[in-house]
Design a protein around this motif. Structure first.
Motif, PDB file in Angstrom:
ATOM      1  N   ALA A 239      37.712  49.098  48.734  1.00 32.47           N
ATOM      2  CA  ALA A 239      38.110  47.780  49.242  1.00 32.47           C
ATOM      3  C   ALA A 239      37.793  47.654  50.735  1.00 32.47           C
ATOM      4  N   VAL A 240      37.951  48.725  51.475  1.00 34.27           N
ATOM      5  CA  VAL A 240      37.618  48.701  52.911  1.00 34.27           C
ATOM      6  C   VAL A 240      36.119  48.457  53.080  1.00 34.27           C
ATOM      7  N   LYS A 241      35.317  49.056  52.194  1.00 37.86           N
ATOM      8  CA  LYS A 241      33.858  48.921  52.308  1.00 37.86           C
ATOM      9  C   LYS A 241      33.392  47.528  51.890  1.00 37.86           C
ATOM     10  N   ILE A 242      33.980  46.974  50.831  1.00 42.00           N
ATOM     11  CA  ILE A 242      33.533  45.649  50.352  1.00 42.00           C
ATOM     12  C   ILE A 242      34.013  44.534  51.281  1.00 42.00           C
ATOM     13  N   LYS A 243      35.173  44.719  51.864  1.00 45.68           N
ATOM     14  CA  LYS A 243      35.827  43.729  52.750  1.00 45.68           C
ATOM     15  C   LYS A 243      36.380  42.533  51.976  1.00 45.68           C
ATOM     16  N   ASP A 244      35.508  41.582  51.560  1.00 44.77           N
ATOM     17  CA  ASP A 244      36.047  40.398  50.868  1.00 44.77           C
ATOM     18  C   ASP A 244      36.229  40.705  49.385  1.00 44.77           C
ATOM     19  N   CYS A 245      37.411  41.195  49.043  1.00 48.14           N
ATOM     20  CA  CYS A 245      37.618  41.530  47.629  1.00 48.14           C
ATOM     21  C   CYS A 245      39.088  41.419  47.268  1.00 48.14           C
ATOM     22  N   HIS A 246      39.296  41.306  45.962  1.00 49.51           N
ATOM     23  CA  HIS A 246      40.646  41.364  45.416  1.00 49.51           C
ATOM     24  C   HIS A 246      40.599  42.447  44.352  1.00 49.51           C
ATOM     25  N   TYR A 247      41.534  43.381  44.384  1.00 49.45           N
ATOM     26  CA  TYR A 247      41.462  44.436  43.376  1.00 49.45           C
ATOM     27  C   TYR A 247      42.819  44.711  42.746  1.00 49.45           C
ATOM     28  N   THR A 248      42.731  45.177  41.492  1.00 51.12           N
ATOM     29  CA  THR A 248      43.928  45.580  40.758  1.00 51.12           C
ATOM     30  C   THR A 248      43.676  46.974  40.203  1.00 51.12           C
ATOM     31  N   CYS A 249      44.701  47.793  40.246  1.00 51.17           N
ATOM     32  CA  CYS A 249      44.602  49.150  39.708  1.00 51.17           C
ATOM     33  C   CYS A 249      45.559  49.279  38.537  1.00 51.17           C
ATOM     34  N   ILE A 250      45.069  49.811  37.420  1.00 55.12           N
ATOM     35  CA  ILE A 250      45.966  50.032  36.275  1.00 55.12           C
ATOM     36  C   ILE A 250      45.851  51.470  35.796  1.00 55.12           C
ATOM     37  N   ASP A 251      46.963  51.981  35.319  1.00 54.37           N
ATOM     38  CA  ASP A 251      46.988  53.339  34.764  1.00 54.37           C
ATOM     39  C   ASP A 251      48.176  53.405  33.809  1.00 54.37           C
TER      40      ASP A 251
END
Ligand SMILES: C[S@@+](CC[C@H](N)C(=O)[O-])C[C@H]1O[C@@H](n2cnc3c(N)ncnc32)[C@H](O)[C@@H]1O
Length: 208
Positions: A52-64
């Motif tokens: 996310a730091v590298k992409i900058k403009d992003c929204h992310y979700t983590c699932i486990d």
């Protein structure tokens, strides 16, 4: 074990893989203003945070499959089978060293990822016979034992992987293979061969 692994391998791996995932995502030329990615089997979320730091403009979700014990904002527990999001909610679904941990569910997990995302990025291992399987199992034991993650009985072969993505109608756009995951450790690099590691980028548009 966790401390040892964290110090000598985990941080380098996170940086290397997040950089390779970023290169792969850039090559897709996604036109959205904000890239939406879903990290399935995210573990401690280190890779997503670094990506996310590298992409900058992003929204992310983590699932486990584990409960959200640390109240992570981007994290959601799920049943390890049905991904709890609508069709094409994400640009990219990522499986980073996840699929070999649940071999019996590979097809259903990929089918779900195909439903929720336009592209799938898979980082996993290739085995080539008895020796590579044993080496990968020992590496998995060292890397995961302290986290309570089960050790697989087998890994993907190149032929199995090709048949799998063909069967699911996924189109491989790009494969990074081999990958030297241990550039700073001569011994690990010799034992855990770079041919054991791959990253594959798949398009989920209908290719059947
Ligand atoms: C080796 S760890 C990888 C963690 C993280 N993706 C990374 O690359 O650092 C494997 C992860 O897969 C998760 N996992 C195992 N079976 C799963 C399933 N059916 N669905 C989602 N995650 C699963 C485990 O809980 C664990 O967090």
């Amino acid at each position: 074990m966790i401390h040892f692994h964290q110090k000598f391998s985990h941080n380098n791996r996170v940086e290397l893989l997040s950089r390779l995932f970023h290169d792969g995502i850039s090559s897709l030329n996604i036109e959205e203003k904000e890239i939406r990615f879903l990290d399935i089997g995210c573990g401690d979320m280190s890779i997503s945070k670094s990506l996310a730091v590298k992409i900058k403009d992003c929204h992310y979700t983590c699932i486990d499959i584990y409960p959200n014990r640390n109240n992570w904002v981007n994290y959601q527990q799920f049943d390890g089978n049905t991904i709890p999001f609508g069709d094409k909610t994400y640009d990219i679904a990522i499986f980073s060293d996840v699929l070999h941990h649940d071999f019996s569910n590979i097809e259903s997990l990929l089918t779900e990822a195909r439903r929720v995302a336009k592209y799938i990025i898979i980082k996993d291992h290739f085995e080539y016979g008895f020796f590579s399987r044993k080496v990968l199992q020992i590496a998995d034991f060292i890397g995961n034992y302290g986290y309570g993650v089960s050790i697989p009985n087998r890994y993907l072969s190149q032929d199995y992987y090709k048949d799998l993505i063909d069967k699911l109608g996924l189109l491989e756009l790009n494969r990074t293979w081999p990958i030297n995951l241990y550039p700073n450790s001569l011994i690990a690099g010799v034992i855990i061969k770079k041919e054991f590691q791959f990253i594959s980028i798949l398009s989920t548009e209908n290719h059947t």
